[in-house]
Design a protein around this motif. Structure first.
Motif, PDB file in Angstrom:
ATOM      1  N   SER A 130       0.778  -1.129   0.364  1.00 12.26           N
ATOM      2  CA  SER A 130      -0.153  -0.066   0.124  1.00 12.26           C
ATOM      3  C   SER A 130       0.839   1.379  -0.066  1.00 12.26           C
ATOM      4  CB  SER A 130      -0.811   0.179   1.266  1.00 12.26           C
ATOM      5  OG  SER A 130      -1.576   1.217   1.407  1.00 12.26           O
ATOM      6  N   ILE A 131       0.705   2.188  -0.810  1.00  7.77           N
ATOM      7  CA  ILE A 131       1.228   3.300  -1.010  1.00  7.77           C
ATOM      8  C   ILE A 131       0.133   4.459  -0.565  1.00  7.77           C
ATOM      9  CG2 ILE A 131       2.458   5.072  -2.311  1.00  7.77           C
ATOM     10  CD1 ILE A 131       3.577   2.646  -4.015  1.00  7.77           C
ATOM     11  N   LEU A 132       0.449   5.344   0.314  1.00  2.95           N
ATOM     12  CA  LEU A 132      -0.376   6.436   0.901  1.00  2.95           C
ATOM     13  C   LEU A 132       0.243   7.877   0.725  1.00  2.95           C
ATOM     14  CD1 LEU A 132      -3.144   7.189   2.004  1.00  2.95           C
ATOM     15  CD2 LEU A 132      -2.149   6.718   4.369  1.00  2.95           C
ATOM     16  N   PHE A 133      -0.592   8.645  -0.015  1.00  5.88           N
ATOM     17  CA  PHE A 133      -0.021  10.121   0.168  1.00  5.88           C
ATOM     18  C   PHE A 133      -1.015  10.905   0.936  1.00  5.88           C
ATOM     19  CE2 PHE A 133       0.900   8.380  -3.830  1.00  5.88           C
ATOM     20  CZ  PHE A 133       2.242   9.009  -4.282  1.00  5.88           C
ATOM     21  N   THR A 161       7.714  14.369   8.306  1.00  8.65           N
ATOM     22  CA  THR A 161       8.902  13.763   7.605  1.00  8.65           C
ATOM     23  C   THR A 161       8.310  13.807   6.415  1.00  8.65           C
ATOM     24  OG1 THR A 161      10.557  11.989   7.765  1.00  8.65           O
ATOM     25  CG2 THR A 161       8.417  11.282   8.271  1.00  8.65           C
ATOM     26  N   ASP A 162       9.228  13.074   5.400  1.00  3.50           N
ATOM     27  CA  ASP A 162       8.989  12.849   4.125  1.00  3.50           C
ATOM     28  C   ASP A 162       8.201  11.399   3.522  1.00  3.50           C
ATOM     29  OD1 ASP A 162      11.111  11.572   4.643  1.00  3.50           O
ATOM     30  OD2 ASP A 162      12.709  12.458   2.939  1.00  3.50           O
ATOM     31  N   VAL A 163       8.736  10.174   4.313  1.00  2.94           N
ATOM     32  CA  VAL A 163       8.258   9.143   3.925  1.00  2.94           C
ATOM     33  C   VAL A 163       8.323   8.188   5.224  1.00  2.94           C
ATOM     34  CG1 VAL A 163      10.542   7.986   3.150  1.00  2.94           C
ATOM     35  CG2 VAL A 163       8.461   7.129   2.615  1.00  2.94           C
ATOM     36  N   LEU A 164       7.530   7.235   5.534  1.00  4.89           N
ATOM     37  CA  LEU A 164       7.632   6.324   6.600  1.00  4.89           C
ATOM     38  C   LEU A 164       7.157   5.083   6.026  1.00  4.89           C
ATOM     39  CD1 LEU A 164       5.588   8.094   9.585  1.00  4.89           C
ATOM     40  CD2 LEU A 164       7.839   7.665   9.537  1.00  4.89           C
ATOM     41  N   SER A 165       7.692   3.851   6.692  1.00  8.45           N
ATOM     42  CA  SER A 165       7.375   2.603   6.081  1.00  8.45           C
ATOM     43  C   SER A 165       6.920   1.949   7.223  1.00  8.45           C
ATOM     44  CB  SER A 165       8.775   1.982   5.729  1.00  8.45           C
ATOM     45  OG  SER A 165       9.361   2.632   4.558  1.00  8.45           O
ATOM     46  N   PHE A 166       5.831   1.168   7.093  1.00  6.22           N
ATOM     47  CA  PHE A 166       5.180   0.170   8.015  1.00  6.22           C
ATOM     48  C   PHE A 166       5.350  -1.381   7.506  1.00  6.22           C
ATOM     49  CE2 PHE A 166       3.567   4.246   8.755  1.00  6.22           C
ATOM     50  CZ  PHE A 166       3.980   4.550  10.117  1.00  6.22           C
ATOM     51  N   PRO A 167       6.390  -2.037   7.785  1.00  3.84           N
ATOM     52  CA  PRO A 167       6.339  -3.501   7.284  1.00  3.84           C
ATOM     53  C   PRO A 167       5.189  -4.163   7.790  1.00  3.84           C
ATOM     54  CG  PRO A 167       8.264  -2.892   8.840  1.00  3.84           C
ATOM     55  CD  PRO A 167       7.409  -1.821   8.774  1.00  3.84           C
ATOM     56  N   MET A 168       4.813  -5.201   7.239  1.00  5.31           N
ATOM     57  CA  MET A 168       3.879  -6.028   7.710  1.00  5.31           C
ATOM     58  C   MET A 168       4.470  -7.579   8.031  1.00  5.31           C
ATOM     59  SD  MET A 168       1.253  -4.472   8.167  1.00  5.31           S
ATOM     60  CE  MET A 168      -0.420  -5.565   8.225  1.00  5.31           C
ATOM     61  N   ASP A 169       4.805  -8.553   6.990  1.00  2.00           N
ATOM     62  CA  ASP A 169       5.094  -9.625   7.053  1.00  2.00           C
ATOM     63  C   ASP A 169       6.709  -9.610   7.084  1.00  2.00           C
ATOM     64  OD1 ASP A 169       2.725 -10.503   7.045  1.00  2.00           O
ATOM     65  OD2 ASP A 169       2.558 -11.116   5.211  1.00  2.00           O
ATOM     66  N   GLU A 170       7.440  -8.787   7.135  1.00  2.00           N
ATOM     67  CA  GLU A 170       8.891  -8.881   7.274  1.00  2.00           C
ATOM     68  C   GLU A 170       9.603  -9.447   6.125  1.00  2.00           C
ATOM     69  OE1 GLU A 170      10.519  -9.403  11.196  1.00  2.00           O
ATOM     70  OE2 GLU A 170       9.055  -7.989  12.173  1.00  2.00           O
ATOM     71  N   LEU A 171       9.226  -9.276   4.862  1.00  2.00           N
ATOM     72  CA  LEU A 171       9.595 -10.008   3.779  1.00  2.00           C
ATOM     73  C   LEU A 171      11.040  -9.555   3.527  1.00  2.00           C
ATOM     74  CD1 LEU A 171       6.382  -9.748   1.483  1.00  2.00           C
ATOM     75  CD2 LEU A 171       7.228 -11.781   2.799  1.00  2.00           C
ATOM     76  N   ARG A 172      11.937 -10.290   2.795  1.00  2.00           N
ATOM     77  CA  ARG A 172      13.108 -10.116   2.187  1.00  2.00           C
ATOM     78  C   ARG A 172      13.112 -10.139   1.123  1.00  2.00           C
ATOM     79  NH1 ARG A 172      12.519  -7.430   6.077  1.00  2.00           N
ATOM     80  NH2 ARG A 172      13.505  -7.285   8.082  1.00  2.00           N
ATOM     81  N   PRO A 173      13.981  -9.484   0.360  1.00  2.00           N
ATOM     82  CA  PRO A 173      14.388  -9.792  -1.223  1.00  2.00           C
ATOM     83  C   PRO A 173      14.573 -11.264  -1.519  1.00  2.00           C
ATOM     84  CG  PRO A 173      15.444  -7.996  -0.544  1.00  2.00           C
ATOM     85  CD  PRO A 173      15.308  -8.633   0.811  1.00  2.00           C
ATOM     86  N   ASP A 192       3.082  -0.863   4.280  1.00  2.00           N
ATOM     87  CA  ASP A 192       2.526   0.567   3.905  1.00  2.00           C
ATOM     88  C   ASP A 192       3.792   1.572   3.568  1.00  2.00           C
ATOM     89  OD1 ASP A 192      -0.099  -0.467   4.185  1.00  2.00           O
ATOM     90  OD2 ASP A 192       0.121  -0.147   6.398  1.00  2.00           O
ATOM     91  N   VAL A 193       3.679   2.150   2.712  1.00  2.00           N
ATOM     92  CA  VAL A 193       4.760   3.525   2.517  1.00  2.00           C
ATOM     93  C   VAL A 193       3.780   4.563   2.502  1.00  2.00           C
ATOM     94  CG1 VAL A 193       6.306   4.607   0.900  1.00  2.00           C
ATOM     95  CG2 VAL A 193       6.443   2.004   1.100  1.00  2.00           C
ATOM     96  N   VAL A 194       4.063   5.312   3.360  1.00  2.00           N
ATOM     97  CA  VAL A 194       3.319   6.673   3.459  1.00  2.00           C
ATOM     98  C   VAL A 194       4.161   7.880   3.068  1.00  2.00           C
ATOM     99  CG1 VAL A 194       1.818   8.155   5.002  1.00  2.00           C
ATOM    100  CG2 VAL A 194       1.741   5.636   5.585  1.00  2.00           C
ATOM    101  N   LEU A 195       3.657   8.682   2.493  1.00  2.00           N
ATOM    102  CA  LEU A 195       4.385   9.794   1.833  1.00  2.00           C
ATOM    103  C   LEU A 195       3.835  11.243   2.094  1.00  2.00           C
ATOM    104  CD1 LEU A 195       4.707   7.665  -0.944  1.00  2.00           C
ATOM    105  CD2 LEU A 195       6.882   8.695  -0.711  1.00  2.00           C
ATOM    106  N   CYS A 196       4.480  12.271   2.314  1.00  2.00           N
ATOM    107  CA  CYS A 196       4.130  13.506   2.466  1.00  2.00           C
ATOM    108  C   CYS A 196       4.368  14.545   1.220  1.00  2.00           C
ATOM    109  CB  CYS A 196       4.400  14.103   3.921  1.00  2.00           C
ATOM    110  SG  CYS A 196       3.608  15.737   4.357  1.00  2.00           S
ATOM    111  N   PRO A 197       3.747  14.740   0.257  1.00  2.00           N
ATOM    112  CA  PRO A 197       4.197  15.467  -0.845  1.00  2.00           C
ATOM    113  C   PRO A 197       4.673  16.928  -0.269  1.00  2.00           C
ATOM    114  CG  PRO A 197       2.129  14.342  -1.422  1.00  2.00           C
ATOM    115  CD  PRO A 197       2.235  14.085   0.011  1.00  2.00           C
ATOM    116  N   GLU A 198       3.964  17.564   0.471  1.00  2.00           N
ATOM    117  CA  GLU A 198       4.416  19.006   0.929  1.00  2.00           C
ATOM    118  C   GLU A 198       5.892  18.947   1.392  1.00  2.00           C
ATOM    119  OE1 GLU A 198       2.881  22.405   3.743  1.00  2.00           O
ATOM    120  OE2 GLU A 198       1.329  21.224   2.877  1.00  2.00           O
ATOM    121  N   VAL A 199       6.202  17.938   2.219  1.00  2.00           N
ATOM    122  CA  VAL A 199       7.423  17.825   2.729  1.00  2.00           C
ATOM    123  C   VAL A 199       8.645  17.456   1.553  1.00  2.00           C
ATOM    124  CG1 VAL A 199       9.244  16.595   4.177  1.00  2.00           C
ATOM    125  CG2 VAL A 199       6.834  17.286   5.072  1.00  2.00           C
ATOM    126  N   ALA A 200       8.154  16.543   0.595  1.00  2.00           N
ATOM    127  CA  ALA A 200       8.697  16.077  -0.765  1.00  2.00           C
ATOM    128  C   ALA A 200       8.863  17.652  -1.603  1.00  2.00           C
ATOM    129  CB  ALA A 200       8.112  15.169  -1.411  1.00  2.00           C
TER     130      ALA A 200
END
Length: 150
Positions: free
Chosen positions: A38-41, A61-73, A87-95
Motif C-alpha cells: 500500500s502506498i498512501l499520500f 517527515t517525507d516518508v514512513l514505512s510500516f512493514p507487515m510480514d517482514e519479507l526480504r528480497p 505500507d509506504v506513507v508519503l507527504c508531498p508537501e515535505v517532498a
C-alpha cells in the motif's frame, strides 16, 4: 502484485506511475507475484501525527514505512514468499520542499522516496555508513533503471 495507491494529500500525483514504480521495484527484488503493498499520500498533519507516534520525533517527515510480514528480497531462482509487504506513507508537501532544495521536481522526489520506503520494508536501512552506501546505491540503480524505461 497487489499494489494499492491512495492519495489523501490534495497534491496531484499520477497514481498509475507510482504503482508502476512499485511493481518494478518489487519485481527487481524478486518478490512473489501476489505480494501486497500500500502506498498512501497524506497531508502534513497526519504525517506529523504518524511521525510523533511511531518515531517519537517532532514535525512531519517525507516518508514512513510500516512493514507487515517482514519479507526480504528473493532471488531469480527463489522468489520471496507471498505476503503483505506493508505500507509506504508519503507527504508531498515535505517532498516538495526537499525537491526545491535538491533542484529537481516534486514527482522525482516522491518517486525516490517511494523506492526508499519499499527498500525499508524489505529490511534495508541506512543507520551505519556501510548500510547507507548499500541502500542508497540500490535505490539509485532501481530508480534510474525505472526512469530510463519510461
Amino acid at each position: 502484485m497487489g499494489i494499492e495507491v491512495n492519495n489523501e494529500s490534495g497534491y496531484e500525483v499520477d497514481e498509475a506511475e507510482f504503482a508502476a514504480l512499485a511493481k518494478f521495484v518489487m519485481d527487481e527484488m524478486h518478490l512473489h507475484p501476489r505480494t501486497e503493498l500500500s502506498i498512501l499520500f497524506v497531508e502534513v498533519e497526519p504525517m506529523t501525527e504518524l511521525h510523533v507516534a511511531w518515531m517519537d520525533e517532532p514535525g512531519p517527515t517525507d516518508v514512513l514505512s510500516f512493514p507487515m510480514d517482514e519479507l526480504r528480497p528473493g532471488r531469480v531462482d527463489d522468489p520471496a514468499p507471498e505476503g503483505l509487504l506493508g505500507d509506504v506513507v508519503l507527504c508531498p508537501e515535505v517532498a516538495a520542499r526537499q525537491a526545491a532544495t535538491s533542484g529537481h521536481s516534486t514527482t522525482e522526489e516522491l518517486l525516490l522516496l517511494t523506492t526508499h520506503g519499499i527498500l525499508h520494508l524489505l529490511g534495508y536501512d541506512h543507520a551505519e555508513p556501510e548500510e547507507e552506501r548499500e541502500m542508497f546505491a540500490l535505490q539509485r540503480k532501481l530508480l534510474l533503471t525505472f526512469l530510463a524505461g519510461r
